[in-house]
Design a protein around this motif. Structure first.
Motif, PDB file in Angstrom:
ATOM      1  N   GLU A   9     115.419  29.746 -47.939  1.00 53.16           N
ATOM      2  CA  GLU A   9     114.857  28.920 -46.861  1.00 53.16           C
ATOM      3  C   GLU A   9     114.035  29.752 -45.882  1.00 53.16           C
ATOM      4  N   TYR A  10     114.067  31.087 -46.073  1.00 57.37           N
ATOM      5  CA  TYR A  10     113.392  32.012 -45.162  1.00 57.37           C
ATOM      6  C   TYR A  10     113.736  31.668 -43.706  1.00 57.37           C
ATOM      7  N   LYS A  11     115.056  31.675 -43.456  1.00 58.97           N
ATOM      8  CA  LYS A  11     115.517  31.283 -42.133  1.00 58.97           C
ATOM      9  C   LYS A  11     116.804  32.043 -41.850  1.00 58.97           C
ATOM     10  N   TYR A  12     116.942  32.588 -40.647  1.00 57.81           N
ATOM     11  CA  TYR A  12     118.192  33.271 -40.329  1.00 57.81           C
ATOM     12  C   TYR A  12     119.293  32.245 -40.099  1.00 57.81           C
ATOM     13  N   TYR A  13     120.406  32.430 -40.774  1.00 56.20           N
ATOM     14  CA  TYR A  13     121.576  31.579 -40.579  1.00 56.20           C
ATOM     15  C   TYR A  13     122.779  32.451 -40.298  1.00 56.20           C
ATOM     16  N   ASP A  14     123.604  32.075 -39.333  1.00 53.01           N
ATOM     17  CA  ASP A  14     124.932  32.665 -39.240  1.00 53.01           C
ATOM     18  C   ASP A  14     125.773  32.068 -40.362  1.00 53.01           C
ATOM     19  N   MET A  15     126.968  32.638 -40.548  1.00 57.16           N
ATOM     20  CA  MET A  15     127.796  32.191 -41.673  1.00 57.16           C
ATOM     21  C   MET A  15     128.257  30.734 -41.536  1.00 57.16           C
ATOM     22  N   ALA A  16     128.756  30.380 -40.351  1.00 56.68           N
ATOM     23  CA  ALA A  16     129.317  29.033 -40.190  1.00 56.68           C
ATOM     24  C   ALA A  16     128.291  27.921 -40.495  1.00 56.68           C
ATOM     25  N   PRO A  17     127.057  28.036 -39.988  1.00 55.81           N
ATOM     26  CA  PRO A  17     126.059  27.002 -40.310  1.00 55.81           C
ATOM     27  C   PRO A  17     125.752  26.906 -41.807  1.00 55.81           C
ATOM     28  N   ILE A  18     125.858  28.025 -42.520  1.00 56.90           N
ATOM     29  CA  ILE A  18     125.648  27.995 -43.978  1.00 56.90           C
ATOM     30  C   ILE A  18     126.727  27.111 -44.609  1.00 56.90           C
ATOM     31  N   ILE A  19     127.980  27.328 -44.205  1.00 55.87           N
ATOM     32  CA  ILE A  19     129.083  26.543 -44.764  1.00 55.87           C
ATOM     33  C   ILE A  19     128.939  25.077 -44.369  1.00 55.87           C
ATOM     34  N   GLN A  20     128.622  24.867 -43.113  1.00 56.07           N
ATOM     35  CA  GLN A  20     128.409  23.503 -42.600  1.00 56.07           C
ATOM     36  C   GLN A  20     127.383  22.758 -43.462  1.00 56.07           C
ATOM     37  N   LYS A  21     126.293  23.454 -43.772  1.00 50.27           N
ATOM     38  CA  LYS A  21     125.219  22.856 -44.554  1.00 50.27           C
ATOM     39  C   LYS A  21     125.687  22.465 -45.949  1.00 50.27           C
ATOM     40  N   VAL A  22     126.409  23.393 -46.595  1.00 51.91           N
ATOM     41  CA  VAL A  22     126.855  23.111 -47.970  1.00 51.91           C
ATOM     42  C   VAL A  22     127.885  21.978 -47.965  1.00 51.91           C
ATOM     43  N   LEU A  23     128.794  21.994 -46.988  1.00 52.64           N
ATOM     44  CA  LEU A  23     129.797  20.920 -46.918  1.00 52.64           C
ATOM     45  C   LEU A  23     129.104  19.567 -46.744  1.00 52.64           C
ATOM     46  N   GLN A  24     128.066  19.557 -45.886  1.00 54.32           N
ATOM     47  CA  GLN A  24     127.327  18.301 -45.659  1.00 54.32           C
ATOM     48  C   GLN A  24     126.621  17.828 -46.923  1.00 54.32           C
ATOM     49  N   ASP A  48     127.030  22.538 -65.422  1.00 51.33           N
ATOM     50  CA  ASP A  48     126.484  21.576 -64.464  1.00 51.33           C
ATOM     51  C   ASP A  48     125.552  22.304 -63.494  1.00 51.33           C
ATOM     52  N   TYR A  49     125.989  23.506 -63.045  1.00 48.16           N
ATOM     53  CA  TYR A  49     125.166  24.256 -62.097  1.00 48.16           C
ATOM     54  C   TYR A  49     125.049  25.718 -62.506  1.00 48.16           C
ATOM     55  N   LEU A  50     123.837  26.224 -62.449  1.00 47.66           N
ATOM     56  CA  LEU A  50     123.638  27.674 -62.477  1.00 47.66           C
ATOM     57  C   LEU A  50     123.351  28.058 -61.036  1.00 47.66           C
ATOM     58  N   ILE A  51     124.209  28.893 -60.467  1.00 46.02           N
ATOM     59  CA  ILE A  51     124.020  29.280 -59.070  1.00 46.02           C
ATOM     60  C   ILE A  51     123.505  30.715 -59.028  1.00 46.02           C
ATOM     61  N   VAL A  52     122.315  30.872 -58.484  1.00 43.85           N
ATOM     62  CA  VAL A  52     121.689  32.194 -58.427  1.00 43.85           C
ATOM     63  C   VAL A  52     122.002  32.805 -57.068  1.00 43.85           C
ATOM     64  N   GLY A  53     122.896  33.801 -57.061  1.00 45.98           N
ATOM     65  CA  GLY A  53     123.297  34.448 -55.809  1.00 45.98           C
ATOM     66  C   GLY A  53     124.729  34.086 -55.456  1.00 45.98           C
ATOM     67  N   SER A  54     125.547  35.110 -55.253  1.00 41.86           N
ATOM     68  CA  SER A  54     126.968  34.890 -54.953  1.00 41.86           C
ATOM     69  C   SER A  54     127.268  35.140 -53.483  1.00 41.86           C
ATOM     70  N   GLY A  55     126.239  35.025 -52.633  1.00 47.88           N
ATOM     71  CA  GLY A  55     126.457  35.132 -51.184  1.00 47.88           C
ATOM     72  C   GLY A  55     127.199  33.902 -50.686  1.00 47.88           C
ATOM     73  N   LEU A  56     127.250  33.747 -49.387  1.00 47.96           N
ATOM     74  CA  LEU A  56     128.057  32.661 -48.819  1.00 47.96           C
ATOM     75  C   LEU A  56     127.542  31.277 -49.235  1.00 47.96           C
ATOM     76  N   PHE A  57     126.233  31.129 -49.337  1.00 49.32           N
ATOM     77  CA  PHE A  57     125.710  29.819 -49.742  1.00 49.32           C
ATOM     78  C   PHE A  57     126.136  29.509 -51.183  1.00 49.32           C
ATOM     79  N   GLY A  58     125.861  30.446 -52.081  1.00 48.90           N
ATOM     80  CA  GLY A  58     126.191  30.240 -53.492  1.00 48.90           C
ATOM     81  C   GLY A  58     127.683  30.060 -53.702  1.00 48.90           C
ATOM     82  N   ALA A  59     128.485  30.873 -53.014  1.00 50.13           N
ATOM     83  CA  ALA A  59     129.935  30.824 -53.201  1.00 50.13           C
ATOM     84  C   ALA A  59     130.517  29.507 -52.674  1.00 50.13           C
TER      85      ALA A  59
END
Ligand code: FAD
Length: 389
Positions: free
Chosen positions: A371-386, A5-16
């Motif tokens: 996104e070429y944007k600095y994100y702290d960890m929590a906002p990354i998770i917030q974004k994916v959850l949303q 269903d998904y190929l996720i490129v990058g296992s950082g916090l966003f991908g994970a």
């Protein structure tokens, strides 16, 4: 051949986080990462029994209860509270600027006395600018001087910022510093957030927990594949001669300029070089984070990793410690791209890539590099959850 269903490129916090949300809902995910380990910049390596943050110290902090509960449901977090100390020419000051700092700087004992001192120095700065015919701060130096006055600026901001950016404060734009909060309380807690901490056992547990139901391939670069679209099956097909990957959607968390082969130009970054050292002592600096705010010291910070996860006398259970000196440097190819340089040129280029990305069929771009944007960890998770809501 299986179609993910998904190929996720990058296992950082966003991908994970994305993989975790998707697999929890029954979608199949293949996560690839070009590095040899999973976890992106959160990755830690166990050295002398201590989790060493390989890509810079990471402190999780948020006021979003849902995000905090979510990460704690994967791995419980400890009570680490970030209270950095500044070392200026061998003298120590508490951060962020608070009553302890002002006592160390001026010997002021009451909030009124400290406030008076700051106000005096701010007025001097404003007056100097007025005499020079300057209405608004023209650069970071003037901005900082009018916000907190000369003593705090020269001791705790000036040289540190110059080392971070590799440029004089008088040549940096004023907008880099919008506010410089001063606390008239004895409070050394760096963050104002309701929750902060470090995963008990380290960040790798968080990443592993998120990726437990995904298939993962390390040392696999997205760009080693040629990509086509199978219109009959409505899926992407990636091949590198040996492997074939089929997927309905691609989640790309790598560099967006690289995705488009730098067609509109290369995006620029600041980076940090880390010098990790094992020391034969239990307790080197008594704190996780010490900022070196003078010009004589070439590094910006020294991190002593054990203090993120052991407290009080426990620090002495391990006879060794690991420290990392951080050197802020200009980024060139082959280095880790850490901080986007959001100046006019780079913003213009990244906007072009972003517009192009929005037109892509079944490709989602997310995270700090895409996104070429600095994100702290929590906002990354917030974004994916949303995204999944
Ligand atoms: P990354 O973690 O960079 O993950 C991207 C992954 O994609 C990497 O593993 C990379 O190898 C992989 N990849 C890239 N290109 C390809 C490709 N072509 N093929 C395959 N894989 C690829 N946040 C906080 O909240 N608190 C902190 O204290 C904090 N400290 C930080 C300190 C530093 C020095 C830096 C740089 C950031 C810090 N952050 C902190 C921010 C935090 O690191 C980010 O929020 C987080 O890393 C974002 O995750 P990401 O998945 O977008 O990016």
């Amino acid at each position: 051949n299986k179609t993910f269903d998904y190929l996720i490129v990058g296992s950082g916090l966003f991908g994970a986080t994305f993989a975790h949300q998707a697999t929890q809902r029954g979608f199949s995910c293949l996560v690839i990462d070009k590095r040899s380990e999973l976890g992106g910049n959160l990755r830690c390596e166990l050295v002398e029994g201590i989790n060493v943050h390989q890509y810079g110290a990471h402190i999780f902090h948020t006021s979003d209860k849902a995000v905090w509960d979510y990460v704690n449901s994967i791995v419980p977090f400890n009570r680490y509270t970030n209270s950095p100390v500044a070392n200026y020419k061998g003298r120590l000051y508490n951060l962020p600027f608070n009553m302890n700092t002002f006592y160390q700087m001026w010997g002021t004992v009451t909030p009124d006395a400290a406030m008076q001192k700051i106000e005096e120095q701010r007025k001097e700065a404003v007056e100097a600018m007025r005499k020079a015919g300057v209405a608004e701060p023209r650069n970071l130096e003037e901005q900082a001087l009018t916000l907190v006055g000369r003593d705090i600026y020269e001791t705790l901001i000036k040289d540190y910022t110059q080392k971070q950016w590799g440029r004089k404060c008088s040549e940096l734009p004023a907008f880099i510093i919008k506010r410089l909060p001063v606390r008239l309380t004895f409070d050394n807690n760096y963050f104002n957030d309701a929750f902060q901490g470090i995963p008990i056992g380290g960040y790798n547990l968080l990443i592993n927990g998120m990726l437990k139901d995904a298939e993962c391939l390390t040392q696999t670069d997205f760009f080693q594949f040629s990509r086509s679209y199978d219109e009959t099956d409505d899926c992407h097909v990636l091949t590198d001669g040996e492997k074939e990957i089929r997927c309905k959607k691609i989640v790309f968390t790598g560099k967006i300029d690289e995705f488009y082969n730098y067609e509109y130009g290369k995006l620029n970054y600041r980076t940090v070089r880390f010098e990790h050292t094992i020391l034969n002592t239990s307790n080197h600096q008594g704190n996780a984070v010490v900022n070196y705010t003078d010009a004589e010291t070439p590094y910006t910070r020294v991190i002593e990793h054990k203090h993120f996860e052991s407290f009080g006398d426990d620090v002495y259970k391990n006879p060794r410690t690991v420290i990392s000196r951080e050197y802020s440097t200009e980024w060139t190819d082959g280095m880790e791209p850490y901080y986007p340089v959001n100046d006019e040129t780079n913003n213009r280029i990244s906007e072009k890539y972003r517009e192009r990305g929005a037109q892509e069929k079944n490709v989602i771009f997310g995270g700090r590099l895409a996104e070429y944007k600095y994100y702290d960890m929590a906002p990354i998770i917030q974004k994916v959850l949303q995204m999944w809501e």
